[in-house]
Design an enzyme around this catalytic site. Structure first.
Site, mmCIF file in Angstrom:
data_model
loop_
_atom_site.group_PDB
_atom_site.id
_atom_site.type_symbol
_atom_site.label_atom_id
_atom_site.label_comp_id
_atom_site.label_asym_id
_atom_site.label_seq_id
_atom_site.Cartn_x
_atom_site.Cartn_y
_atom_site.Cartn_z
ATOM 1 N N HIS A 165 29.873 36.836 38.761
ATOM 2 C CA HIS A 165 30.236 36.497 37.309
ATOM 3 C C HIS A 165 29.521 35.604 36.516
ATOM 4 O O HIS A 165 29.720 34.373 36.223
ATOM 5 C CB HIS A 165 31.736 35.641 37.462
ATOM 6 C CG HIS A 165 32.667 36.583 38.128
ATOM 7 N ND1 HIS A 165 34.244 35.999 38.005
ATOM 8 C CD2 HIS A 165 32.878 37.643 38.669
ATOM 9 C CE1 HIS A 165 34.959 36.907 38.556
ATOM 10 N NE2 HIS A 165 34.184 38.068 38.922
ATOM 11 N N TYR A 196 40.524 31.845 24.724
ATOM 12 C CA TYR A 196 41.033 33.163 25.139
ATOM 13 C C TYR A 196 41.933 33.185 26.412
ATOM 14 O O TYR A 196 41.950 34.356 26.972
ATOM 15 C CB TYR A 196 39.870 34.195 24.919
ATOM 16 C CG TYR A 196 39.320 34.412 23.614
ATOM 17 C CD1 TYR A 196 40.027 35.445 22.761
ATOM 18 C CD2 TYR A 196 38.591 33.282 22.993
ATOM 19 C CE1 TYR A 196 39.613 35.313 21.511
ATOM 20 C CE2 TYR A 196 38.249 33.480 21.491
ATOM 21 C CZ TYR A 196 38.896 34.541 20.843
ATOM 22 O OH TYR A 196 38.869 34.803 19.567
ATOM 23 N N GLN A 250 26.024 39.997 42.136
ATOM 24 C CA GLN A 250 25.847 40.609 40.574
ATOM 25 C C GLN A 250 24.722 39.761 40.131
ATOM 26 O O GLN A 250 24.393 40.254 38.927
ATOM 27 C CB GLN A 250 27.040 40.342 39.875
ATOM 28 C CG GLN A 250 28.384 40.824 40.403
ATOM 29 C CD GLN A 250 29.693 40.544 39.811
ATOM 30 O OE1 GLN A 250 29.728 39.788 39.095
ATOM 31 N NE2 GLN A 250 30.732 41.082 40.441
ATOM 32 N N GLU A 282 39.679 43.156 28.949
ATOM 33 C CA GLU A 282 39.990 42.732 27.668
ATOM 34 C C GLU A 282 38.788 43.158 26.667
ATOM 35 O O GLU A 282 37.799 43.012 26.990
ATOM 36 C CB GLU A 282 40.171 41.179 27.599
ATOM 37 C CG GLU A 282 41.432 40.682 28.212
ATOM 38 C CD GLU A 282 41.694 39.204 28.090
ATOM 39 O OE1 GLU A 282 42.757 38.706 28.676
ATOM 40 O OE2 GLU A 282 41.012 38.642 27.173
ATOM 41 N N TYR A 296 43.488 39.774 43.222
ATOM 42 C CA TYR A 296 43.363 40.839 43.992
ATOM 43 C C TYR A 296 44.086 40.876 45.195
ATOM 44 O O TYR A 296 44.373 41.810 45.907
ATOM 45 C CB TYR A 296 41.653 40.827 44.831
ATOM 46 C CG TYR A 296 40.942 41.080 43.484
ATOM 47 C CD1 TYR A 296 40.624 42.237 42.808
ATOM 48 C CD2 TYR A 296 40.036 39.841 42.771
ATOM 49 C CE1 TYR A 296 39.940 42.543 41.635
ATOM 50 C CE2 TYR A 296 39.310 40.130 41.823
ATOM 51 C CZ TYR A 296 38.998 41.443 41.353
ATOM 52 O OH TYR A 296 38.129 41.653 40.057
#
Length: 374
Positions: free
Chosen positions: A153, A256, A86, A246, A267
């Site tokens: 991430h 959070y 990513q 979220e 997963y």
């Protein structure tokens, strides 16, 4: 209002809309136009004052696209990126005074030693010489601490607050427990000055053992961020695991919850953390289960689409659609799923200066799309 009714309202706000019994709004028909093609996994779009676009491509290219949709050669001077998984060249944002100073900001995955990587943010001045554009006076103003292995991430959205401070969303780099640690910037939202300095009123500036850039913590992988024009507050949307995407309104110093509380599961199907709530940890204002894999968001302030003014628009990667969320203040009261027949991974969502909505598709042959109402 009784305490029982107040609690019921809170629980309703947290339920996915299908479970809460809310119906989607009227499904408008739309025409989707292709503005530009030939972009390799475009990640972010920013409109210049003259209507042209800057688009990042994840492998490490920044391109200027003219008003006719023609992409110019790669902008010179872009920092080297860690283009794996990513990672790569990610968000682009213009300085609030871009028309005067020509400054822009890039977030990207930056390589470290021994195969490690982390999110970084650089500031530079955009210069143009005929068809060739370049970045001048580039300066790295933030580096995620510590760099870690793996290519996932990175988070990486940029949002300027009304006071000129810069918010940066940071994924936890699949190091879950690090999202709760205040001596590192994994799984955090940070707040810095445009030159990278630390604002005097940041919540952890005077806390021993905490990094002063941190604004909020306990985040997983927020790949969407925008300032709500109605309130001036930062809103984020972050990826859950298997469920638990979220919508949050990150407040100074708040936790959070990830990975201690979440509405998602691993997963593998196993439980993550301790449950869905815990004292001292904030609840999302909305979540999706199953996950839609959200990326990119924009508050719509125009009048091109009936009933859309004030809506929150969110792109979806896995579910390949555009989601419109109707708001009542800081509550989400309805959801509309749009462009589901497009079958394209929506990476970014922006409102153009013409009032139309523009999308980026995350594909080998990625596109800039314009959505017209009917």
């Amino acid at each position: 209002m009784s305490a029982r009714l107040a609690l019921a309202g809170v629980l309703l706000a947290l339920l996915p809309l299908a479970e809460a019994g809310l119906k989607p709004t009227v499904d408008h028909r739309h025409t989707v136009e292709t503005v530009a093609t030939g972009l390799e996994h475009p990640w972010s779009l920013a409109f210049l004052p003259d209507g042209r676009m800057l688009v990042t491509e994840r492998p490490g290219r920044l391109r200027l696209i003219d008003r006719q949709g023609k992409a110019g050669p790669p902008v010179a001077g872009v920092p080297a990126v860690y283009a794996s998984g990513q990672g790569g060249l990610l968000d682009v944002a213009l300085d609030p005074a871009f028309a005067q100073n020509r400054l822009l900001y890039l977030s990207y995955a930056e390589a470290g030693e021994n195969g490690l990587a982390g999110t970084a943010v650089a500031r530079a001045r955009l210069a143009e010489n005929g068809a060739q554009a370049s970045l001048q006076q580039l300066k790295v103003i933030f580096r995620q601490q510590p760099k870690t292995p793996g290519g996932n991430h990175f988070g990486s959205r940029l949002a300027f607050a009304p006071d000129g401070r810069l918010f940066v969303t940071l994924g936890e780099r699949q190091q879950r427990d690090h999202a709760q640690k205040l001596d590192m910037t994994l799984g955090k939202v940070i707040r810095i000055e445009p030159d990278g300095a630390i604002p005097a009123d940041n919540p952890f500036r005077s806390k021993a053992g905490a990094l002063p850039q941190i604004w909020s913590y306990g985040h997983r992988n927020p790949q969407a961020a925008a300032i709500n024009p109605a309130s001036g507050k930062l809103w984020t949307v972050e990826h859950g695991a298997r469920g638990g995407d979220e919508v949050n309104i990150p407040l100074a110093g708040k936790n959070y919850g990830w990975p201690i509380i979440t509405y998602g599961r691993d997963y593998t199907g196993f439980k993550i953390g301790e449950g869905t709530a815990k004292a001292g940890m904030e609840q999302p204002i909305y979540y999706w289960d199953p996950s839609i894999a959200p990326s990119g968001m924009a508050f719509y302030t125009g009048d091109r689409y009936p009933g859309w003014h004030g809506s929150l628009l969110v792109g979806a990667l896995k579910d390949q659609m555009l989601v419109r969320l109707s708001l009542d203040g800081e509550r989400i009261v309805a959801e509309e799923r749009l462009l589901t027949d497009l079958k394209q991974r929506i990476r970014d969502v922006r409102q153009g200066p013409d009032g139309w909505v523009y999308l980026l598709t995350d594909e080998d042959d990625g596109k800039v799309l314009r959505v017209r109402g009917r």
